[in-house]
Design an enzyme around this catalytic site. Structure first.
Site, PDB file in Angstrom:
ATOM      1  N   CYS A  49      -2.233   5.875   7.011  1.00  0.00           N
ATOM      2  CA  CYS A  49      -3.476   5.427   7.067  1.00  0.00           C
ATOM      3  C   CYS A  49      -3.830   4.830   8.457  1.00  0.00           C
ATOM      4  CB  CYS A  49      -3.842   4.268   5.866  1.00  0.00           C
ATOM      5  SG  CYS A  49      -5.530   3.611   6.097  1.00  0.00           S
ATOM      6  N   GLN A  95     -18.991 -11.548  10.978  1.00  0.00           N
ATOM      7  CA  GLN A  95     -17.693 -11.575  10.997  1.00  0.00           C
ATOM      8  C   GLN A  95     -16.982 -10.861   9.726  1.00  0.00           C
ATOM      9  OE1 GLN A  95     -15.631 -12.317  13.306  1.00  0.00           O
ATOM     10  NE2 GLN A  95     -16.532 -13.438  14.789  1.00  0.00           N
ATOM     11  N   CYS A 117      -3.670  -0.758   8.587  1.00  0.00           N
ATOM     12  CA  CYS A 117      -2.809  -1.783   8.456  1.00  0.00           C
ATOM     13  C   CYS A 117      -1.727  -1.606   9.415  1.00  0.00           C
ATOM     14  CB  CYS A 117      -2.512  -2.397   7.140  1.00  0.00           C
ATOM     15  SG  CYS A 117      -3.637  -2.741   5.946  1.00  0.00           S
ATOM     16  N   CYS A 155      -8.079   0.449  -1.139  1.00  0.00           N
ATOM     17  CA  CYS A 155      -7.673  -0.258  -0.067  1.00  0.00           C
ATOM     18  C   CYS A 155      -7.314  -1.838   0.032  1.00  0.00           C
ATOM     19  CB  CYS A 155      -9.094  -0.178   1.110  1.00  0.00           C
ATOM     20  SG  CYS A 155      -8.746  -1.259   2.586  1.00  0.00           S
ATOM     21  N   CYS A 181     -11.406 -11.880  20.730  1.00  0.00           N
ATOM     22  CA  CYS A 181     -10.252 -10.986  20.100  1.00  0.00           C
ATOM     23  C   CYS A 181      -9.383 -10.163  20.733  1.00  0.00           C
ATOM     24  CB  CYS A 181     -11.196 -10.176  19.093  1.00  0.00           C
ATOM     25  SG  CYS A 181     -12.229  -8.969  20.243  1.00  0.00           S
ATOM     26  N   TYR A 191     -23.691 -13.635  24.150  1.00  0.00           N
ATOM     27  CA  TYR A 191     -23.386 -12.624  23.569  1.00  0.00           C
ATOM     28  C   TYR A 191     -23.786 -13.267  21.878  1.00  0.00           C
ATOM     29  CZ  TYR A 191     -20.941 -11.177  27.605  1.00  0.00           C
ATOM     30  OH  TYR A 191     -20.254 -10.745  29.042  1.00  0.00           O
ATOM     31  N   ASP A 247     -18.632 -15.362  23.478  1.00  0.00           N
ATOM     32  CA  ASP A 247     -17.923 -14.620  22.560  1.00  0.00           C
ATOM     33  C   ASP A 247     -18.015 -12.996  22.738  1.00  0.00           C
ATOM     34  OD1 ASP A 247     -16.578 -13.562  20.620  1.00  0.00           O
ATOM     35  OD2 ASP A 247     -17.839 -14.303  18.774  1.00  0.00           O
ATOM     36  N   CYS A 272       0.936  -1.215   0.012  1.00  0.00           N
ATOM     37  CA  CYS A 272       0.061   0.181  -0.025  1.00  0.00           C
ATOM     38  C   CYS A 272       0.908   1.379  -0.092  1.00  0.00           C
ATOM     39  CB  CYS A 272      -1.118  -0.046   1.219  1.00  0.00           C
ATOM     40  SG  CYS A 272      -2.207   1.337   1.261  1.00  0.00           S
TER      41      CYS A 272
END
Length: 479
Positions: A86, A308, A89, A183, A435, A337, A408, A80
């Protein structure tokens, strides 16, 4: 240590080796004398850098990288052109193999240092099949203040207007937006829409939203894509509704992408924030939703429902839940959840009954609709607050107790009262999907203290090029 405190001063230029990643997008290194340093900059373990000290603490320094003197063998050239400006990433400058190694270490370190698990056995990270162009949802922002790259600031001429930008917010800046042509995490069809909408807006002089003044028409461009059915959702978020303008946009998109299945929506909001959710929704063309398939199940995804963002890895993640859960056809399984019911419905094919619990009413309605869509009659969905054990107990009294609970939670982890509710249900097995390795470790420590042992931890890479990692951890009741 006292001598080192005297030696280092704010403004000092130091050389050091980067040895690990740290929190808040920083890295950790040590000086030749062994002083720890938190370093900001686009760095990788293995780099040797020069840095300027901007804060002196009793036990460590904080510094900003000036130059990479010797590059880490893990470094690669980012694809990129705006990488580093940005902020989307964080890790595109390191090889994908190294990214997986870093993520495995992060999960292991969190479980050991925060969770207190001795030598936790963390399985190798399940890599994503696509390290680029994997996202099925992207939200672009529109602003009247374009973020200028350093090369533009240094130049006398600008290739693009300063008063219009459609792309991503510059890191830490709620007003300025970096104008993007491509992107590299988005699907190719999404990038085509991004450029078509920008052309449309500039041709017609549409006023971009000014966050501070709370003025302007065009706010956001939110895109969703169904890999299985090749369906694209284009959701324009604006400050008011203009039927003729939306019709013109529909026609221009059809000309630009005649082969693409597409639904066009206009979400309208008057709120003084930049969230891409409308108070009112207009379906301009198509059905107003896309349908995605996971395994042998279909899911109807509306503009504002959760799904997701990496479709192929979502299947991998859910298959891991099934694998470690040890679910049998006689089991009752709770899914905490549950959101729009994706995990609940995935579980329902393998057990006697799957019960999904969620506090958001609209998500429960979506879950019930998805259950009906797939003809799964052995599912039940409740709108309930997990923090209230007695209310939960009363609502679930007609149903069998769960042998297995899948949780989750949001990135912040489980509220202590919700965690207590789950543990009071005393399932044989808890499958914790997280996560955030730190919060998995924190909650895992409490689960272990209440009579469970962690039998496995499987990281799944849902987000290549970023520092995020999903983990499926299994806890089994002892005795």
């Amino acid at each position: 240590m006292e001598q080192q405190e005297i030696r280092y001063r704010k403004g000092d230029i130091i050389e050091l080796n980067i040895i690990d990643h740290a929190e808040r997008d920083k890295c950790f290194g040590k000086t030749t004398e062994g002083m720890g340093v938190m370093v900001s900059g686009i760095l990788a373990p293995g780099d040797r850098v020069s840095a300027q000290v901007y804060k002196v603490k009793s036990r460590y320094l904080e510094a900003k990288a000036i130059e990479v003197l010797e590059a880490s063998p893990d470094r690669v050239e980012p694809v990129c052109p705006v990488f580093g400006s940005c902020g989307g990433c964080k890790w595109m400058h390191v090889s994908y193999e190294a990214q997986l190694r870093y993520k495995h270490k992060k999960v292991t370190d969190s479980l050991a240092h925060i969770g207190g698990f001795e030598n936790p056995e963390v399985l190798p990270v399940l890599a994503a099949p696509d390290a680029l162009h994997y996202r099925n949802k992207v939200e672009f922002s529109c602003s009247n203040m374009r973020y200028l790259l350093q090369s533009e600031i240094d130049s006398d001429q600008l290739a693009k207007p300063k008063t219009f930008a459609l792309g991503f917010h510059a890191p830490g800046n709620f007003e300025k937006v970096l104008d993007l042509d491509t992107c590299y995490l988005a699907k190719e069809c999404m990038n085509r829409v991004l450029n078509a909408v920008r052309d449309f807006a500039l041709e017609r002089g549409l006023a971009p939203y000014a966050a501070k003044a709370h003025e302007g028409y065009l706010r956001n461009l939110m895109l969703r894509y169904s890999e299985r059915y090749d369906q694209l959702m284009v959701n324009i978020v604006t400050s008011w509704y203009d039927a003729a303008l939306m019709q013109a946009l529909k026609e221009q998109l059809e000309v630009a992408m005649p082969e693409q299945q597409m639904t066009l929506l206009n979400n309208v909001t008057t709120r003084k924030n930049t969230v891409a959710v409308g108070e009112q929704e207009y379906v301009i063309s198509g059905e107003g939703f896309v349908t995605e398939r996971l395994g042998d199940l279909d899911f109807r995804i509306s503009a504002n429902s959760f799904f997701q963002t990496n479709t192929r890895q979502a299947e991998t993640l859910y298959d891991q839940i099934i694998a470690v859960g040890g679910i049998t056809p006689e089991d009752t399984v709770y899914d905490l959840y549950c959101g729009t019911g994706t995990i609940t419905l995935y579980l329902a094919r393998h057990c006697k009954q799957a019960i999904g619990i969620e506090v958001v009413e609209s998500a429960v309605k979506d879950a019930e609709m998805n259950a009906e869509l797939n003809g799964l009659a052995n599912t039940v969905f409740f709108q309930a607050d997990l923090k209230n054990f007695h209310a939960m107990q009363e609502a679930l009294e007609p149903y069998a107790k769960p042998r297995i609970i899948v949780t989750d939670p949001p990135r912040a982890g489980m509220h202590p009262k919700a965690l207590d509710t789950m543990l009071k249900l005393q399932p044989d097995r808890i499958v914790y999907v997280s996560c955030n390795p730190d919060n998995l470790a924190r909650d895992g420590k409490e689960i272990a203290a209440r009579g469970y042992r962690m039998s496995s931890a499987q990281p799944v890479d849902m987000f290549p090029q970023t520092n995020h990692i999903e983990t499926v951890a299994c806890f089994e009741r002892v005795g």
